[in-house]
Design an enzyme around this catalytic site. Structure first.
Site, PDB file in Angstrom:
ATOM      1  CB  CYS A 223      -0.880   0.016   1.245  1.00 18.93           C
ATOM      2  SG  CYS A 223      -1.851  -1.463   1.500  1.00 18.93           S
TER       3      CYS A 223
ATOM      4  CB  CYS B 248     -29.900  -6.034  11.280  1.00 16.85           C
ATOM      5  SG  CYS B 248     -29.830  -4.806  12.586  1.00 16.85           S
TER       6      CYS B 248
END
Lengths: 247, 108
Positions: free
Chosen positions: A63, A208
């Site tokens: 990176c 959820c």
């Protein structure tokens, strides 16, 4: 005039009433998030710092080769999901990291809850901690945002509940012993005491949906991205808290 | 996180006789031995059972941890420092693996 005032009030109220999950957490949980040496999310952040400069993939690039230090990505997480012109659709921060991995590093895409992805997304998210969330809501993003808003209000599952049923209409009330938060996606990846670990937004969404006995969306599905886009837009004005700690 | 990576925070400099707080955090699953996997087989216990801290070779703090300690355990403690030196921290696993780290403090 009264109508105008009322309209102004209605328009302004969601912003005024916005409450981060942090505000509903216990004193102890908040203390854990506030102290970087007590926040277990920093275990992943540190792992991310190690990974940041490690070359990977066929390109042999890390990176750091393109982005230098992680703080060059300051405030980036506060504006994701964002429009990707090449794919002609919005992508999440996790998908953005995966695009980098695939096209620049020549390695494989990772699932949002892979430890390497959690470490990298926690590190990138941390660079925006304290920044106000501003997700674009116009231009090409508008139809995707509308999709997210529709899904948020779509009743589903055997319990026939929508996200809005709990997180808009009953936020602040209790489900069992726990306070129902407003459901702002402002601190992912997030350390949940319930999980005993760091987890992505997709993991939270899955919990959820399973909770209302619905079929969970896949992490890369258009639905999951649309909901994340809508939620981040809805959380606009709150600050990024990555890595947040929740009960 | 499979690999145990410790984090330690304490002040770099202190005055002689100061009481300082030392905060430690380590990544560990702390598998309690009470859970079953999807096939119904008990997941064997694997926890850090002992935390020890030494200062200049002398023990200053130790704690026995038990299966109810949560994952990624955090331990903080206080110590009075009279001289400059090195804190050594050791986390001992059920299987005998010891994870170690050190931290220096300068006492003026």
């Amino acid at each position: 005039m009264i109508r105008l005032l009322l309209a102004a009030l209605l328009f302004a109220s969601p912003a005024l009433a916005q409450r981060s999950g942090y505000d509903d957490a216990s004193v102890q949980t908040r203390a854990m998030q506030d102290d970087d040496s007590a926040n277990p999310g920093f275990l992943w952040v540190r792992h991310g710092e190690e990974l940041w400069s490690q070359p990977t993939g066929t390109a042999g690039k890390s990176c750091a080769n393109c982005h230098n230090a992680p703080d060059t990505l300051r405030n980036v997480a506060a504006r994701y999901p964002a429009w990707d012109a090449t794919l002609a659709r919005p992508i999440t921060l996790v998908q953005r990291i995966n695009r980098c991995r695939e096209s620049h590093q020549g390695t494989t895409a990772l699932a949002p809850d892979n430890d390497i992805m959690l470490a990298l997304s926690a590190l990138v998210g941390l660079q925006s901690r304290g920044t106000k969330i501003v997700v674009a809501n116009d231009g090409p993003l508008a139809p995707f945002l509308a999709d997210g808003a529709r899904l948020f209000r779509q009743r589903q599952g055997q319990l026939n509940l929508s996200c809005a049923n709990c997180h808009d209409d009953r936020a602040g009330q209790r489900l069992g012993g726990s306070i129902i938060p407003e459901g702002h996606a402002n601190g992912y990846p997030q350390y949940r005491l319930e999980w005993q670990g760091l987890g992505s937004f997709n993991r939270r969404l899955r919990s959820c949906l399973i909770g209302v006995r619905a079929e969970p969306y896949g992490p890369a599905s258009a639905e999951a991205v649309a909901i994340e886009l809508y939620l981040m837009q809805r959380a606009g004005g709150l600050t990024v808290e990555t890595p947040s700690v929740r009960p | 996180m499979a690999i145990a990576t410790p984090r330690v925070r304490l002040p770099a400099i202190a005055k002689k006789g100061d009481i300082i707080e030392i905060k430690t955090l380590i990544s560990h699953d702390m598998e309690s031995g009470q859970r079953r996997d999807s096939a119904g087989v008990v997941v064997p216990r694997k926890i850090i059972k002992l935390f020890e801290a030494q200062f200049n070779g002398r023990p200053v703090f130790s704690a026995d941890w038990n299966p109810s300690v949560s994952a990624n355990p955090y331990q903080s403690f206080f110590a009075r420092v009279e001289e400059s030196g090195t804190f050594e921290f050791a986390w001992t696993d059920d299987d005998g693996t010891v994870t170690k780290t050190t931290a220096k403090i300068t006492v003026a």
